[in-house]
Write an enzyme that holds these catalytic residues in place. Sequence first.
Site, short mmCIF file in Angstrom:
data_model
loop_
_atom_site.label_atom_id
_atom_site.label_comp_id
_atom_site.label_asym_id
_atom_site.label_seq_id
_atom_site.Cartn_x
_atom_site.Cartn_y
_atom_site.Cartn_z
N GLY A 204 0.83 -1.20 0.00
CA GLY A 204 0.00 0.00 0.00
C GLY A 204 0.86 1.24 0.00
N PRO A 206 2.42 4.86 1.07
CG PRO A 206 4.38 6.07 0.72
CD PRO A 206 3.23 5.45 0.00
N GLY A 207 1.61 5.54 4.45
CA GLY A 207 0.60 6.13 5.31
C GLY A 207 -0.76 5.50 5.22
N GLY A 209 -1.51 2.70 6.51
CA GLY A 209 -1.78 1.94 7.74
C GLY A 209 -1.21 0.54 7.76
CB THR A 211 3.53 0.41 10.42
OG1 THR A 211 4.38 0.54 9.29
CG2 THR A 211 4.36 0.09 11.63
CG HIS A 426 -9.94 10.06 -17.75
ND1 HIS A 426 -9.13 10.61 -18.70
CD2 HIS A 426 -9.32 8.92 -17.36
CE1 HIS A 426 -8.07 9.86 -18.88
NE2 HIS A 426 -8.16 8.81 -18.06
CD GLU A 427 -10.06 6.92 -14.05
OE1 GLU A 427 -10.03 5.71 -14.38
OE2 GLU A 427 -9.10 7.70 -14.21
CG HIS A 430 -10.01 4.45 -18.59
ND1 HIS A 430 -9.30 4.23 -19.74
CD2 HIS A 430 -9.39 5.46 -17.94
CE1 HIS A 430 -8.29 5.11 -19.79
NE2 HIS A 430 -8.33 5.87 -18.71
CG ASP A 502 -5.14 6.90 -19.75
OD1 ASP A 502 -4.60 6.19 -18.87
OD2 ASP A 502 -6.21 7.50 -19.62
P1 ADP Z 1 2.42 2.84 6.56
O1 ADP Z 1 1.44 2.17 5.65
O2 ADP Z 1 3.28 3.79 5.82
O3 ADP Z 1 3.17 1.87 7.41
P2 ADP Z 1 1.37 3.64 9.06
O4 ADP Z 1 0.76 2.34 9.45
O5 ADP Z 1 2.65 3.97 9.71
O6 ADP Z 1 1.53 3.73 7.50
O7 ADP Z 1 0.30 4.77 9.34
C1 ADP Z 1 0.67 6.02 9.83
C2 ADP Z 1 -0.42 6.57 10.71
O8 ADP Z 1 -1.58 6.92 9.97
C3 ADP Z 1 -0.90 5.59 11.74
O9 ADP Z 1 -0.12 5.62 12.88
C4 ADP Z 1 -2.31 6.05 12.02
O10 ADP Z 1 -2.31 7.06 12.97
C5 ADP Z 1 -2.74 6.64 10.70
N1 ADP Z 1 -3.57 5.71 9.92
C6 ADP Z 1 -3.26 5.20 8.72
N2 ADP Z 1 -4.26 4.40 8.26
C7 ADP Z 1 -5.20 4.38 9.21
C8 ADP Z 1 -6.48 3.74 9.33
N3 ADP Z 1 -6.97 2.95 8.37
N4 ADP Z 1 -7.18 3.94 10.46
C9 ADP Z 1 -6.71 4.74 11.43
N5 ADP Z 1 -5.53 5.39 11.37
C10 ADP Z 1 -4.78 5.22 10.28
ZN ZN Z 2 -7.00 7.20 -17.83
MG MG Z 3 5.14 1.76 7.80
#
Ligand code: ADP
Ligand code: ZN
Ligand code: MG
Length: 608
Positions: A204, A206-207, A209, A211, A426-427, A430, A502
């Site tokens: 997924g 970055p960010g 979730g 981790t 656009h989508e 497709h 595209d």
């Molecule tokens: P990565 O996918 O990069 O590992 P993390 O798991 O570190 O991302 O997510 C970073 C922060 O974003 C988490 O600590 C949380 O606070 C928030 N976060 C990300 N996704 C969610 C989610 N689905 N529900 C709640 N908080 C989320």
């Molecule tokens: Zn397209």
């Molecule tokens: Mg991470």
Amino acid sequence: MKYLLKNLIIVFLVFLIISGFFTLLSGQAEKTGKISLSQLVEQINQEKINKINIEGDKLNIETKDNVKKEANKEREISLTESLKNYGVDPEKLKLVNIEIKEESQLLFWLGAVLPFFIPLLIIGFFLWYMFKGAQRGTMQAFSFGRSRAKLFSPQDGKNRVTFKDVAGLKEAKEELEEIVEFLKNPQKFTQLGAKIPKGVLLVGAPGTGKTLLARAVASEAGVPFFSVSGSEFIELFVGVGSARTRDLFQTAKKNAPALVFIDELDAIGRQRGVGLGGAHEEREQTLNQILVEMDGFEPNSGIILLAATNRPDVLDPALLRPGRFDRRIVLDLPDLKDREEILRIHSRGKPMAKNTNFTEIAERTPGFSGADLANIVNEASILAARRNKKEIDQDELRESIEKVLLGPERKSHILSKKEKEIAAYHEAGHALMNASLSHTDPVQKVSIIARGAAAGYTLKLPTEDRHLHSRSGFIDELAVLMGGYTAEKLVFDEITTGAANDLEKASDLARRLVTQYGMSEKLGPVTFGEREELGFMGREIMTAKNYSEEIALQIDKEVAQFIDNGFQTAKKTLIEKRKKLDQIAKELIKKETIERKEFERLMKRKVK
Ligand code: ADP
Ligand code: ZN
Ligand code: MG
């Protein structure tokens, strides 16, 4: 330095004790009256001596009136001889009872060995002490090979994350719950002959979730959970990474059933054979060791390897082969509903004003990741604090959106109403093309949530693994690729930069049809250009030209022809099904994301 000083003091004390002991011993000897040989001879002549015990060089003397005395004999000469030298009366000497005692063996040996032994003892003690210090981590030289994996205990109260703290990601959670079930209850699955997966890869942006989700699994699984980040395997010294890998898996095996989590797998799992330098050697060895370990444990041994990456494209194909990370869980960017839930989760326990409307914030933030949204709530509370407010207001939330956007990580942009409409058509173009042609894969998902440079995406997934691709499949694919561009042109009589990607993909595909696959009718089954993979600088592919200018012109014409054919097909279809196109686009504007089942229902629905 501190330890050296301490050691010296200890050694000094030991010396003090030993020497004190010896003086004590010799001091005791002094107490019984000591006499010289001449005194002894005198007393013998005076018939005062009753008995003499000879013990080595020592004489224990007993007088007639029962007084004990001591004297030392001359070495190497017998007692009688030295007494004679001192002028003893032989007649008187006969009256003395002389006994010879064996010299104590133990004392003799101790006397011989101790002078050598004591320094050895001291050196040994020194070494032992230093080694102990090293083990305690004052000198890390011996602990390089140990993995730095952290063991999560499910009872760990602080920072405990549960599935409840993770918004959305329903499919991912279900999959992971199943993995936990595998570990807790393996018989249930093995009885039916099922093979429990060895590796699960969380993929997924970055960010999203990854981790967070792994940590939730750690607390919900109820089995030992070892967590380590990919970069922790890489050290200055070659060979450390593979040693740590070995150690990690050994520890996990001892604790089976257990979960092992490697975060940021791409730090080590990059394709082998590309890149230069020592760090790269090291990574390769570590990766090899992981592959060996994964092959090493039995499918049902009770260890499941969980890994996370945001770059699955750079991972070594060997990692993705069945039998290794045979399960992949894709974590999407959150849609409208999930964004709202994430905002709610992160504002728990914070004083929110009554007027807060999370739906509005969610609507304004397509393309934001979970981390971005968590950041918005945090920024809002900082803003509120700076304004000396007691509660976090909707205004602060709104302002934080911009703050997060304009911050160092500018990832997405807020879509204006017009932009949203263009992206939707656009989508829809497709998706509709995909559904209308026969040699295509079913649509899995249509979305106008921005991803990277694209304003939206249409996801198609093959129903089965395919290794051969047909000409008609490619021709339909070109029409689908042109669908977005065509829809924009048709509806708005205008083309945006959104279609650039595209067109690039379409041109690339068309060129491959002509030059590699021999699928052009005019040019026939010939390949053009010599392809060469260059090892360094990533996976760049160089094509050397091995054909004439005339052929080059023909190739370009054929490529253009293929693309134009795609455009014509798309135009014809979309004009024919214009009402359906509107319907899909409207639905997209409303929901932002349409899943497969919903899309299929939508396609069947009557158009008004
Ligand atoms: P990565 O996918 O990069 O590992 P993390 O798991 O570190 O991302 O997510 C970073 C922060 O974003 C988490 O600590 C949380 O606070 C928030 N976060 C990300 N996704 C969610 C989610 N689905 N529900 C709640 N908080 C989320
Ligand atoms: Zn397209
Ligand atoms: Mg991470």
